[in-house]
Each structure stands twice: as structure tokens, then as C-alpha cells.
Design an enzyme around this catalytic site. Structure first.
Site, PDB file in Angstrom:
ATOM      1  CB  CYS A  82      -3.516  -0.501   5.196  1.00 36.18           C
ATOM      2  SG  CYS A  82      -4.453  -0.511   4.064  1.00 36.18           S
ATOM      3  CD  GLN A 132      -7.735  -4.730  -4.896  1.00 35.77           C
ATOM      4  OE1 GLN A 132      -7.613  -4.664  -3.810  1.00 35.77           O
ATOM      5  NE2 GLN A 132      -8.831  -5.251  -5.761  1.00 35.77           N
ATOM      6  CG  HIS A 166      -6.000  -3.584   0.629  1.00 37.35           C
ATOM      7  ND1 HIS A 166      -5.119  -2.451  -0.079  1.00 37.35           N
ATOM      8  CD2 HIS A 166      -6.707  -4.176  -0.109  1.00 37.35           C
ATOM      9  CE1 HIS A 166      -5.679  -2.690  -1.308  1.00 37.35           C
ATOM     10  NE2 HIS A 166      -6.567  -3.754  -1.453  1.00 37.35           N
ATOM     11  CB  CYS A 220      -0.880   0.050   1.278  1.00 40.09           C
ATOM     12  SG  CYS A 220      -1.720   1.464   1.549  1.00 40.09           S
TER      13      CYS A 220
END
Length: 204
Positions: free
Chosen positions: A165, A135, A163, A94
Site C-alpha cells: 500500500c 502489522q 507494505h 493490508c
């Protein structure tokens, strides 16, 4: 290929890329900032390992999708239907938090007289995955790279990923999956082709 890489300005590596020593020093600063001692035995070699790992994890900045997609095959015996390569595993990072994105990409195209070697499709995913990403951008970049190089009748991309994150920080929701799609050419104008692609990807 400017449309493909416009979100990723290329470094002048000779003048702009920090040295190995500078990268290792930066890792030592982060270790101290995290609250640990970079001189203790378990962390003495960590800066070198991290710098080496970053070279590998972000190797996509040194790769050109044109080099991968440039070789195509015209001897296809008249085949002109959908080519689908699905379940291509990838990992990325990310660009907001520099933590992992782990997922799979599904790619299809409608040939226009030429086809790609199947490994080339997976390599394009790797090139864009090994960069700091969102993404959404990665999905569009893969589609654009294939579309501009192969010139097929259409390209369809689906990416599904988790993800870290979201899983490791913030809301900390493990197992949540993000799905993105991009369609060009015939896939974009013909909903039936989109349905056919989705059906083939989902295996039903």
C-alpha cells in the site's frame, strides 16, 4: 483465546459467508468498475480464479491457533534458555487496501518446562498472516497466542515487512520496511533479554 481473536470476529459461515456465485459476481462488478469487460476472453474465468485464490490467501480465518499450539513437548533434558526461530517468511494483506504485505517474522520464547515443535511457530505466523491485517496487530496476536497456549517465561516477536500500500499507491516508496516488536514476560521486564534476542536475530 478471546484476547487473540477479538479483532477478528468469527463468521457464522453457514449464514453469513456469501456463496461462491456471489463472490464471483462481486469480482465481475470490480472488473467493470476498473474499466474492463468481464466477458472478454481473458477475463471470463477470472472471477472463479479470484474466488478460489481468496479462499487460499485468507485461509487463516478457518484456522485456530490453539489447534496448532496445543501439542507441546516436555522432554527437553532441562533446557530452559531462549528458543529462536528467525527469518520466517510470510505474506499477508493490508486490511485498509487489501494489497499484499510481504516480510519475515522472528520469534523467540523462554521455555517454562515445555517447548513447541519448530514448525508450529511458523504455522502460527501463517494463520495470522492469512487474514486481513495490520502489522501491529499481527505482531501482538502471534505473541498472545504463544503466550496464552505455551505459558513460557516470556515471548519476543519482531516482524519486518514491506507494505504494497506504500509501494504501489499513495507515496509509492518502494523498499521501505516497517519494523514492529512485542515482548512479554521476562523479555518485557529485562532489557538485557531484549538485547540478546535482537542480537540473535540480527546475527551479530
Amino acid at each position: 483465546m478471546d484476547a487473540v481473536v477479538k479483532n477478528f470476529p468469527q463468521l457464522d459461515f453457514k449464514s453469513d459467508r456469501p456463496s461462491q456465485q456471489e463472490a464471483e459476481d462481486a469480482v465481475r462488478v470490480l472488473l467493470r468498475w476498473a474499466g474492463d469487460d468481464p466477458t472478454r476472453e481473458g477475463l471470463v474465468d477470472t472471477p472463479t480464479r479470484v474466488a478460489k485464490a481468496y479462499r487460499e490467501l485468507f485461509a487463516g480465518y478457518d484456522m485456530d491457533p490453539e489447534d496448532v499450539l496445543g501439542r507441546t513437548f516436555e522432554e527437553v533434558a532441562g533446557y530452559d534458555d531462549m528458543v529462536v526461530v528467525k527469518d520466517i517468511p510470510f505474506f499477508s494483506h493490508c486490511e485498509h487496501h487489501m494489497v499484499p504485505i510481504v516480510g519475515k517474522a522472528h520469534i523467540a520464547y523462554l521455555p517454562n518446562g515445555r517447548v513447541l515443535g519448530l514448525s508450529k511457530v511458523a504455522r502460527v505466523v501463517e494463520i495470522y498472516g492469512r487474514r486481513l491485517q495490520t502489522q501491529e496487530a499481527m505482531t501482538a496476536q502471534i505473541a498472545t497466542a504463544i503466550d496464552e497456549t505455551l505459558r513460557p517465561r516470556g515471548v519476543a516477536i519482531m516482524i519486518e515487512a514491506e507494505h504494497m500500500c506504500m509501494a504501489m499507491r499513495g507515496v509509492q516508496k518502494q523498499g521501505s520496511t516497517t519494523l514492529t516488536t512485542t515482548f512479554t514476560g521476562s523479555f518485557k521486564v529485562d532489557p538485557a533479554e531484549q538485547v540478546r534476542f535482537m542480537t540473535m536475530v540480527r546475527g551479530r
